[in-house]
Structure formats: structure tokens, C-alpha cells
Design a protein around this motif. Structure first.
Motif, PDB file in Angstrom:
ATOM      1  N   UNK A 129       1.060  -1.182   0.066  1.00  0.00           N
ATOM      2  CA  UNK A 129      -0.356  -0.164   0.096  1.00  0.00           C
ATOM      3  C   UNK A 129       0.713   1.695   0.637  1.00  0.00           C
ATOM      4  N   UNK A 130       2.051   1.051   0.641  1.00  0.00           N
ATOM      5  CA  UNK A 130       2.602   2.518   1.281  1.00  0.00           C
ATOM      6  C   UNK A 130       3.864   2.389  -0.828  1.00  0.00           C
ATOM      7  N   UNK A 131       4.071   1.026  -1.053  1.00  0.00           N
ATOM      8  CA  UNK A 131       4.811   1.771  -2.379  1.00  0.00           C
ATOM      9  C   UNK A 131       3.544   2.211  -3.468  1.00  0.00           C
ATOM     10  N   UNK A 132       2.141   2.247  -2.994  1.00  0.00           N
ATOM     11  CA  UNK A 132       1.246   2.427  -3.932  1.00  0.00           C
ATOM     12  C   UNK A 132       1.102   4.288  -3.845  1.00  0.00           C
ATOM     13  N   UNK A 133       1.559   4.441  -2.254  1.00  0.00           N
ATOM     14  CA  UNK A 133       0.911   5.771  -2.014  1.00  0.00           C
ATOM     15  C   UNK A 133       2.800   6.859  -2.180  1.00  0.00           C
ATOM     16  N   UNK A 134       3.618   6.324  -2.047  1.00  0.00           N
ATOM     17  CA  UNK A 134       4.803   7.042  -3.043  1.00  0.00           C
ATOM     18  C   UNK A 134       4.895   6.849  -4.496  1.00  0.00           C
ATOM     19  N   UNK A 135       4.202   6.152  -5.223  1.00  0.00           N
ATOM     20  CA  UNK A 135       5.003   6.016  -6.682  1.00  0.00           C
ATOM     21  C   UNK A 135       3.532   6.760  -6.688  1.00  0.00           C
ATOM     22  N   UNK A 136       2.721   7.701  -5.926  1.00  0.00           N
ATOM     23  CA  UNK A 136       1.175   8.712  -6.303  1.00  0.00           C
ATOM     24  C   UNK A 136       1.845   9.976  -5.763  1.00  0.00           C
ATOM     25  N   UNK A 137       2.628  10.146  -5.264  1.00  0.00           N
ATOM     26  CA  UNK A 137       2.967  11.514  -4.354  1.00  0.00           C
ATOM     27  C   UNK A 137       4.442  11.150  -5.842  1.00  0.00           C
ATOM     28  N   UNK A 138       5.152  10.176  -6.100  1.00  0.00           N
ATOM     29  CA  UNK A 138       6.051  10.851  -7.093  1.00  0.00           C
ATOM     30  C   UNK A 138       5.183  11.742  -8.282  1.00  0.00           C
ATOM     31  N   UNK A 139       4.518  10.539  -8.659  1.00  0.00           N
ATOM     32  CA  UNK A 139       3.840  10.992 -10.161  1.00  0.00           C
ATOM     33  C   UNK A 139       3.350  12.857 -10.198  1.00  0.00           C
ATOM     34  N   UNK A 140       2.259  12.905  -8.375  1.00  0.00           N
ATOM     35  CA  UNK A 140       1.957  14.762  -8.650  1.00  0.00           C
ATOM     36  C   UNK A 140       2.922  15.394  -8.110  1.00  0.00           C
ATOM     37  N   UNK A 141       4.123  15.000  -7.751  1.00  0.00           N
ATOM     38  CA  UNK A 141       5.152  16.221  -7.567  1.00  0.00           C
ATOM     39  C   UNK A 141       5.854  16.510  -9.114  1.00  0.00           C
ATOM     40  N   UNK A 237      -6.935   5.882  -6.806  1.00  0.00           N
ATOM     41  CA  UNK A 237      -6.042   6.836  -7.836  1.00  0.00           C
ATOM     42  C   UNK A 237      -5.228   6.368  -9.000  1.00  0.00           C
ATOM     43  N   UNK A 238      -4.329   5.757  -7.619  1.00  0.00           N
ATOM     44  CA  UNK A 238      -2.715   5.366  -7.910  1.00  0.00           C
ATOM     45  C   UNK A 238      -3.518   3.850  -9.159  1.00  0.00           C
ATOM     46  N   UNK A 240      -5.550   3.382 -10.964  1.00  0.00           N
ATOM     47  CA  UNK A 240      -6.737   4.205 -11.644  1.00  0.00           C
ATOM     48  C   UNK A 240      -4.943   4.479 -12.200  1.00  0.00           C
ATOM     49  N   UNK A 241      -3.831   4.559 -12.533  1.00  0.00           N
ATOM     50  CA  UNK A 241      -2.859   5.628 -13.113  1.00  0.00           C
ATOM     51  C   UNK A 241      -2.099   3.981 -13.536  1.00  0.00           C
ATOM     52  N   UNK A 242      -2.153   3.458 -12.997  1.00  0.00           N
ATOM     53  CA  UNK A 242      -1.597   1.905 -13.906  1.00  0.00           C
ATOM     54  C   UNK A 242      -1.996   1.526 -14.521  1.00  0.00           C
ATOM     55  N   UNK A 243      -3.122   1.712 -14.334  1.00  0.00           N
ATOM     56  CA  UNK A 243      -4.036   1.568 -15.916  1.00  0.00           C
ATOM     57  C   UNK A 243      -4.305   2.053 -17.182  1.00  0.00           C
ATOM     58  N   UNK A 244      -3.809   3.493 -16.934  1.00  0.00           N
ATOM     59  CA  UNK A 244      -3.283   4.309 -17.622  1.00  0.00           C
ATOM     60  C   UNK A 244      -2.342   3.818 -18.849  1.00  0.00           C
ATOM     61  N   UNK A 245      -2.865   4.729 -20.041  1.00  0.00           N
ATOM     62  CA  UNK A 245      -1.997   4.400 -21.373  1.00  0.00           C
ATOM     63  C   UNK A 245      -0.401   4.429 -21.061  1.00  0.00           C
ATOM     64  N   UNK A 246      -0.448   5.530 -19.998  1.00  0.00           N
ATOM     65  CA  UNK A 246       1.034   6.532 -19.970  1.00  0.00           C
ATOM     66  C   UNK A 246       1.892   5.195 -18.855  1.00  0.00           C
ATOM     67  N   UNK A 247       1.055   3.875 -18.320  1.00  0.00           N
ATOM     68  CA  UNK A 247       2.089   3.041 -17.435  1.00  0.00           C
ATOM     69  C   UNK A 247       2.490   1.845 -18.661  1.00  0.00           C
ATOM     70  N   UNK A 248       3.826   1.161 -18.477  1.00  0.00           N
ATOM     71  CA  UNK A 248       4.128  -0.272 -18.800  1.00  0.00           C
ATOM     72  C   UNK A 248       4.690  -1.293 -17.714  1.00  0.00           C
ATOM     73  N   UNK A 249       4.165  -2.087 -17.888  1.00  0.00           N
ATOM     74  CA  UNK A 249       5.114  -3.133 -16.825  1.00  0.00           C
ATOM     75  C   UNK A 249       5.528  -4.704 -17.792  1.00  0.00           C
TER      76      UNK A 249
END
Length: 379
Positions: A129-141, A237-238, A240-249
Motif C-alpha cells: 500500500x505504501x508503495x502505491x502511496x509513494x508512486x502516487x506522490x512521485x507522480x503528483x510531484x 487513484x494510483x 487507475x494510474x497503473x491502468x493508464x496508457x502512460x504506464x508500462x509493465x
């Protein structure tokens, strides 16, 4: 056998619409090194990159030639371009959320609570969960135009996909609701009913957990109540961000049966979750510059020389080459089996190195291999 689509790492990282690359795979396949190599190559091709590792083994710092990593992005010295790296500190990230979304008095009350201190360090799923939070923080920054995420090993690498639902189940759980009930009950009659029910509940659970723990839990829940909705909302929100076209696994595997089975699991799970799949990297593949010399011919030549009692060193080298060709053939069969099951997944291979990668030059060599460029012969 159907030829899989070509995996092109440079097209992926050069695309300004690519904002997040998530590297996942089982343990011991070189996933962390691959993430670092992708970060180095992207930075040196003009992207502003931060590499986030969720793996607590500190291999990312070693691969980047750094002495340490922490919860703050640090610049990577010697890299050409703008490259930062960091390692998730689960508890520190949790503390930062509390401080950012509470008034100072309530934040201090939460941070000092013994139940919170245990929860923030050991609750199952908290790391993801905290990984999701940190990824969201980095993206929003908005400080970086590309974030490369290195996930934990094994199937837990995809646990962060379940983090919003798991946190929601925790926050909506019966225990949490019971702990919140006395303070939320409306009116004198309601308070009497709830207090009676809560008293019967605590009389049982206290025997199991202890009275002080129950009191710490209730104090925590009441102080934390106003933050529950924000946790769930940001996680969703994060997600949905992982599902967005700008993300690649990017799934990383070794040319071994277990690792490729795990890779199949990742590919299928990502498809179920509608996550954008970039491709598979088969790491540590054995190669030979003398592939025209088959294992059978090499073995026969070695036996001939040994029978004559001459050129023993040459005979030993021929046997080593025969063994290498057997390994190469086995790895090729395993890779072809994966491709036949997942014909639409682009595949790239990275050659085995003579030693562990621990510097930028080694990471650059892996990046070149990912791009299909000519590299020095693999060991």
C-alpha cells in the motif's frame, strides 16, 4: 513457431507519453538490475528519471554504485542525464501521510500511539500500500517525467495491485467499526446501547489481546478516522494510474522453468487487471560466439582428442562448449514454450554476465542488450 513481436526498449523510453515503467518478476532473476538499467538508459537518452525500489535487499544501491538509498530520491553520480534513485521506507512513508493529512496535534497523537507504531511496520499489505502511496506522490510531484518501479520478488510483486481493496477491507472491517462505535453513537440511548455492546465485545477480545492493546487500538482508530477515506481514494487513484496508457509493465524472468511459470502468472494477472503490458525480458541467457559448432560435434571432437591422448586442454574446452550448447538449447526450448503460450507478448533477451553488475558500465551494457545493440560476448 510464431515469432513474437519485437521488444523495443528505446521506443518505450523515448516516448514522452510513457510516464511509469513497472518491473515485476520472481526473486533472483535480475529484476532490480533490469530496473536500474532501464533507468540509466532512459536518463542518458534525455528523460528525467527516478528509480523506486520496493525491494528491501538494497541491490539497487549496489547496482548504481551508491553506498545507500533511503525514502528520498538521491541523484546518481556519474550518470549522464538526470537520474535519481530511492528505496521505499514503509514506516517513514506512513508517517509522512499522517503528518501531511492531520493537524500537528492529531498527527503527534497518532505517531505516538503504540498500535499505530506496530501497524505501520508489520501489517500485512502495508508495504505494498505504501508503495502505491509513494508512486502516487512521485507522480503528483511532477519532478520527473519517467518513474521506474522495481517491485518486491515473487508473486508479492503484484500484491500492490490488491492494496486498495485490502486497505478497504481493513478500514471497513468489523473490528474497526466496533472500535469506532462508542465515539460515533448518537444520543444518550444510542451511546448506552453501543457501549453495552462494545463492553461485551471487549470483555471477550481483551482476554485474547489484552486491555492495553484494545485501548491503544481504539485511541488510534478514533484519531485516524478522518484519514480513512483519503487512504482509499488515493490508492484507487494510483490503481487507475497503473491502468493508464502512460504506464508500462515489464516482466523479468530467468530462462528457468519456475521463473517462466511465474512470468506466465504475471502476464495473465496483468491482462485480467487491464494493466498495459510492455513485454518480457528473459535475463541471464547463455550465448556462444561459436554457436555454429554443435554440442554433438564438439563432444565427438573432445572424445577423439582424449582417445589420442593429446590436446587435453582443447578437449576440455570442447566439452565446456558442448555443455554450453546444451544449456542454450534448453533455454531456447523454455523460451519458445512461453512464446507459444503468449504469442502477443514482445520478448527481449539479456545475456548472462561474468559477474554481478554493480556499476553504471554494467547497467549500460544491459541497456544495450535490451535495445538489441551489439555488446561484448557474454560469459
Amino acid at each position: 513457431m510464431k515469432v513474437p513481436p519485437v521488444f523495443d526498449i528505446d521506443t518505450l523510453i523515448d516516448d514522452p507519453d510513457t510516464k511509469i515503467i513497472v518491473c515485476c518478476g520472481s526473486g533472483g532473476v535480475g529484476k532490480t538490475t533490469t530496473a536500474a538499467a532501464v533507468g540509466v538508459r532512459a536518463a542518458e537518452r534525455g528523460r528525467d528519471v527516478v528509480v523506486l525500489t520496493v525491494d528491501p535487499a538494497r541491490r539497487l544501491a549496489q547496482a548504481l554504485g551508491l553506498t545507500e538509498l533511503d525514502n528520498t530520491p538521491r541523484p546518481v553520480e556519474g550518470a549522464e542525464g538526470d537520474l535519481h534513485a530511492m528505496m521505499l521506507d514503509m514506516k517513514r512513508t506512513f508517517d509522512e501521510i499522517v503528518e501531511a493529512h492531520s493537524d500537528p496535534e492529531r498527527a503527534q497523537q497518532i505517531l505516538a500511539n503504540p498500535f499505530y507504531q506496530s501497524l505501520s511496520s508489520s501489517l500485512s499489505g502495508t508495504q505494498e500500500y505504501m508503495a502505491m502511496e509513494k508512486l502516487g506522490q512521485l507522480h503528483r510531484s511532477g519532478d520527473w517525467d519517467l518513474i521506474v518501479v522495481d517491485t518486491p520478488p515473487s508473486r508479492s510483486a503484484l500484491d500492490f495491485l490488491d492494496a486498495p481493496e485490502r486497505m478497504g477491507r481493513f478500514l471497513d472491517g468489523r473490528l474497526i467499526k466496533l472500535l469506532m462505535a462508542p465515539a460515533k453513537a448518537g444520543g444518550r440511548f444510542g451511546m448506552k446501547v453501543v457501549t453495552a455492546g462494545f463492553g461485551m465485545f471487549t470483555s471477550v477480545i481483551t482476554k485474547v489481546l489484552g486491555g492495553q492493546l484494545i485501548r491503544d487500538m481504539q485511541t488510534f482508530v478514533l484519531a485516524f478516522d478522518t484519514m480513512f477515506g483519503g487512504f482509499r481514494e488515493r490508492a484507487e487513484q494510483t490503481y487507475r494510474l497503473l491502468q493508464a496508457p502512460g504506464t508500462a509493465f515489464l516482466v523479468v524472468a530467468a530462462p528457468e522453468p519456475d521463473a517462466l511459470r511465474e512470468a506466465s502468472y504475471f502476464v495473465e494477472r496483468l491482462a485480467e487487471e487491464h494493466m498495459p503490458m510492455a513485454g518480457l525480458v528473459v535475463n541471464r541467457v547463455h550465448r556462444s560466439d561459436a554457436s555454429h559448432l554443435s554440442a554433438v560435434r564438439s563432444q565427438a571432437a573432445a572424445e577423439t582428442l582424449e582417445a589420442r591422448g593429446s590436446h587435453r586442454l582443447t578437449a576440455s574446452l570442447l566439452r565446456l562448449h558442448a555443455e554450453r550448447m546444451h544449456i542454450t538449447a534448453r533455454e531456447t526450448r523454455l523460451r519458445e514454450s512461453f512464446i507459444s503460450s503468449h504469442p502477443s507478448v514482445p520478448v527481449a533477451t539479456v545475456g548472462a554476465m561474468a559477474e554481478d553488475v554493480h556499476d553504471l558500465e554494467g547497467l549500460r551494457a544491459i541497456g544495450s542488450d535490451l535495445a538489441g545493440e551489439a555488446t561484448e560476448p557474454a560469459a
